[in-house]
Design an enzyme around this catalytic site. Structure first.
Site, PDB file in Angstrom:
ATOM      1  N   SER A   8       0.868  -1.185   0.000  1.00 56.88           N
ATOM      2  CA  SER A   8       0.000   0.000   0.000  1.00 56.88           C
ATOM      3  C   SER A   8       0.900   1.228   0.000  1.00 56.88           C
ATOM      4  CB  SER A   8      -0.869   0.007   1.260  1.00 56.88           C
ATOM      5  OG  SER A   8      -1.281   1.332   1.533  1.00 56.88           O
ATOM      6  N   HIS A  33      -1.568  -1.601  -4.008  1.00 55.86           N
ATOM      7  CA  HIS A  33      -2.833  -1.386  -3.289  1.00 55.86           C
ATOM      8  C   HIS A  33      -3.009   0.116  -3.062  1.00 55.86           C
ATOM      9  CE1 HIS A  33      -5.945  -2.620  -0.295  1.00 55.86           C
ATOM     10  NE2 HIS A  33      -5.515  -1.580   0.394  1.00 55.86           N
ATOM     11  N   ASP A  35      -5.187   3.120  -1.531  1.00 51.77           N
ATOM     12  CA  ASP A  35      -6.181   3.404  -0.492  1.00 51.77           C
ATOM     13  C   ASP A  35      -6.877   4.730  -0.764  1.00 51.77           C
ATOM     14  OD1 ASP A  35      -6.022   1.186   1.392  1.00 51.77           O
ATOM     15  OD2 ASP A  35      -3.927   1.796   1.634  1.00 51.77           O
ATOM     16  N   MET A  37      -9.700   7.313   0.160  1.00 51.27           N
ATOM     17  CA  MET A  37     -10.536   7.710   1.304  1.00 51.27           C
ATOM     18  C   MET A  37     -11.227   9.032   0.981  1.00 51.27           C
ATOM     19  SD  MET A  37      -7.980   6.854   4.447  1.00 51.27           S
ATOM     20  CE  MET A  37      -6.913   5.397   4.409  1.00 51.27           C
ATOM     21  N   HIS A  66      -8.752   0.305  -3.277  1.00 50.63           N
ATOM     22  CA  HIS A  66      -9.521  -0.025  -2.064  1.00 50.63           C
ATOM     23  C   HIS A  66     -10.346   1.214  -1.747  1.00 50.63           C
ATOM     24  CE1 HIS A  66      -9.289  -0.885   2.577  1.00 50.63           C
ATOM     25  NE2 HIS A  66     -10.517  -0.962   2.109  1.00 50.63           N
ATOM     26  N   MET A  68     -12.498   3.281   0.233  1.00 53.74           N
ATOM     27  CA  MET A  68     -13.077   3.542   1.557  1.00 53.74           C
ATOM     28  C   MET A  68     -13.936   4.783   1.398  1.00 53.74           C
ATOM     29  SD  MET A  68      -9.707   2.625   3.757  1.00 53.74           S
ATOM     30  CE  MET A  68      -8.644   2.683   2.314  1.00 53.74           C
ATOM     31  N   MET A 137     -10.353  -6.593   6.796  1.00 53.35           N
ATOM     32  CA  MET A 137      -9.583  -5.534   7.452  1.00 53.35           C
ATOM     33  C   MET A 137      -9.087  -6.027   8.804  1.00 53.35           C
ATOM     34  SD  MET A 137      -9.422  -2.943   5.400  1.00 53.35           S
ATOM     35  CE  MET A 137      -8.521  -1.897   6.550  1.00 53.35           C
ATOM     36  N   ASP A 171      -5.437  -6.659   5.549  1.00 55.06           N
ATOM     37  CA  ASP A 171      -4.994  -5.273   5.368  1.00 55.06           C
ATOM     38  C   ASP A 171      -4.984  -4.570   6.722  1.00 55.06           C
ATOM     39  OD1 ASP A 171      -4.488  -2.715   4.504  1.00 55.06           O
ATOM     40  OD2 ASP A 171      -6.373  -2.464   3.407  1.00 55.06           O
TER      41      ASP A 171
HETATM   42  C1  DX5 Z   1      -5.988   1.417   6.175  1.00 55.93           C
HETATM   43  C2  DX5 Z   1      -5.618   1.017   4.770  1.00 55.93           C
HETATM   44  C3  DX5 Z   1      -4.449   0.141   4.678  1.00 55.93           C
HETATM   45  C4  DX5 Z   1      -3.210   0.666   5.295  1.00 55.93           C
HETATM   46  C5  DX5 Z   1      -2.390  -0.498   5.736  1.00 55.93           C
HETATM   47  O1  DX5 Z   1      -7.174   2.097   6.173  1.00 55.93           O
HETATM   48  O2  DX5 Z   1      -6.684   0.342   4.146  1.00 55.93           O
HETATM   49  O3  DX5 Z   1      -4.226  -0.323   3.350  1.00 55.93           O
HETATM   50  O4  DX5 Z   1      -2.469   1.463   4.450  1.00 55.93           O
HETATM   51  O5  DX5 Z   1      -1.340   0.070   6.345  1.00 55.93           O
HETATM   52  P1  DX5 Z   1      -0.363  -0.576   7.398  1.00 55.93           P
HETATM   53  O6  DX5 Z   1       0.331  -1.703   6.726  1.00 55.93           O
HETATM   54  O7  DX5 Z   1       0.467   0.586   7.680  1.00 55.93           O
HETATM   55  O8  DX5 Z   1      -1.169  -1.009   8.599  1.00 55.93           O
HETATM   56 ZN    ZN Z   2      -6.257  -0.696   2.187  1.00 56.20          ZN
END
Ligand code: DX5
Ligand code: ZN
Length: 214
Positions: A8, A33, A35, A37, A66, A68, A137, A171
């Site tokens: 990620s 990956h 993320d 948001m 991903h 969110m 998650m 994740d």
């Molecule tokens: C959290 C994300 C993850 C995050 C994982 O909301 O979906 O993908 O980046 O990060 P680490 O490996 O830092 O926990």
């Molecule tokens: Zn993620």
């Protein structure tokens, strides 16, 4: 069973990510990956499809968004156009998961569904045969660098029994130790953010995890 590493980019310097993505691809990461948001489904805002499309040429790995976000279906087309081969929406973000999974498939995008630590695995059973991947998650979504929630792995084992061929991704809080625990529970795709962002040698860090993945 195939086992894949999905770095990620969230915890990296997002203004200067291109060379890190090139390095991680060269080192064998099969998935990047991304993320996304929206400040609604989770408090932070990260980046959108334009950002992703500018990164696309940095890597031959699978791009996985991903989402969110609330109303994830609003973003499907943009992220497909930006070069994402797989799109994950959250089961908590829609009342129409069946339709969303089908519409991704119809667009030629690999559908995946993500599930928060507080949501029971049963919530995704009605669409289990419609998706290629389930993202369990192992932290509450929104931030990198949080602590791994081990109880989420009960969902991994439960789902693995239901579908031996499924891609089950974990994740949040994944490092060499938690990767091993998650793998033993039946996970076969591993998102790693903070652990790699902190690595003194990124290329070697990815190579080690790919090797551990097997
Ligand atoms: C959290 C994300 C993850 C995050 C994982 O909301 O979906 O993908 O980046 O990060 P680490 O490996 O830092 O926990
Ligand atoms: Zn993620």
């Amino acid at each position: 069973m195939s086992c894949l590493l999905a770095p990620s980019i969230l915890s990296f310097d997002l203004t200067n990510i291109r060379s890190a993505v090139e390095t991680m691809t060269r080192a064998g990461a099969q998935i990047i990956h991304l993320d996304v948001m929206d400040g609604q489904f989770v408090p932070p805002i990260t980046f959108g499809a334009d950002y992703v499309s500018k990164l696309r040429s940095a890597s031959s790995a699978t791009f996985e968004a991903h989402l969110m976000t609330e109303t994830p279906e609003r973003h499907f087309e943009d992220f497909q156009r930006a070069g994402c081969e797989r799109i994950l929406f959250h089961i908590e973000a829609t009342q129409h998961s069946h339709r969303l999974a089908q519409s991704l498939r119809a667009m030629g995008v690999s559908p995946g569904v993500a599930i928060n630590p507080g949501t029971p695995a049963e919530a995704i059973l009605p669409i289990l045969d419609l998706v290629d991947l389930v993202l369990v998650m192992t932290v509450n979504p929104g931030w990198g660098g949080q602590q791994f929630i081990e109880s989420a792995l009960d969902k991994v084992s439960f789902l693995r029994k239901k579908r031996p061929d499924l891609l089950i991704e974990v994740d949040g809080g994944i490092n060499p130790t938690t990767l091993e625990t998650a793998k033993a529970a039946g996970a076969n795709v591993f998102v790693v953010g903070n652990h790699l962002a902190k690595a003194s040698d990124l290329e070697q860090g990815v190579r080690e995890l790919v090797r551990q993945c097997g």
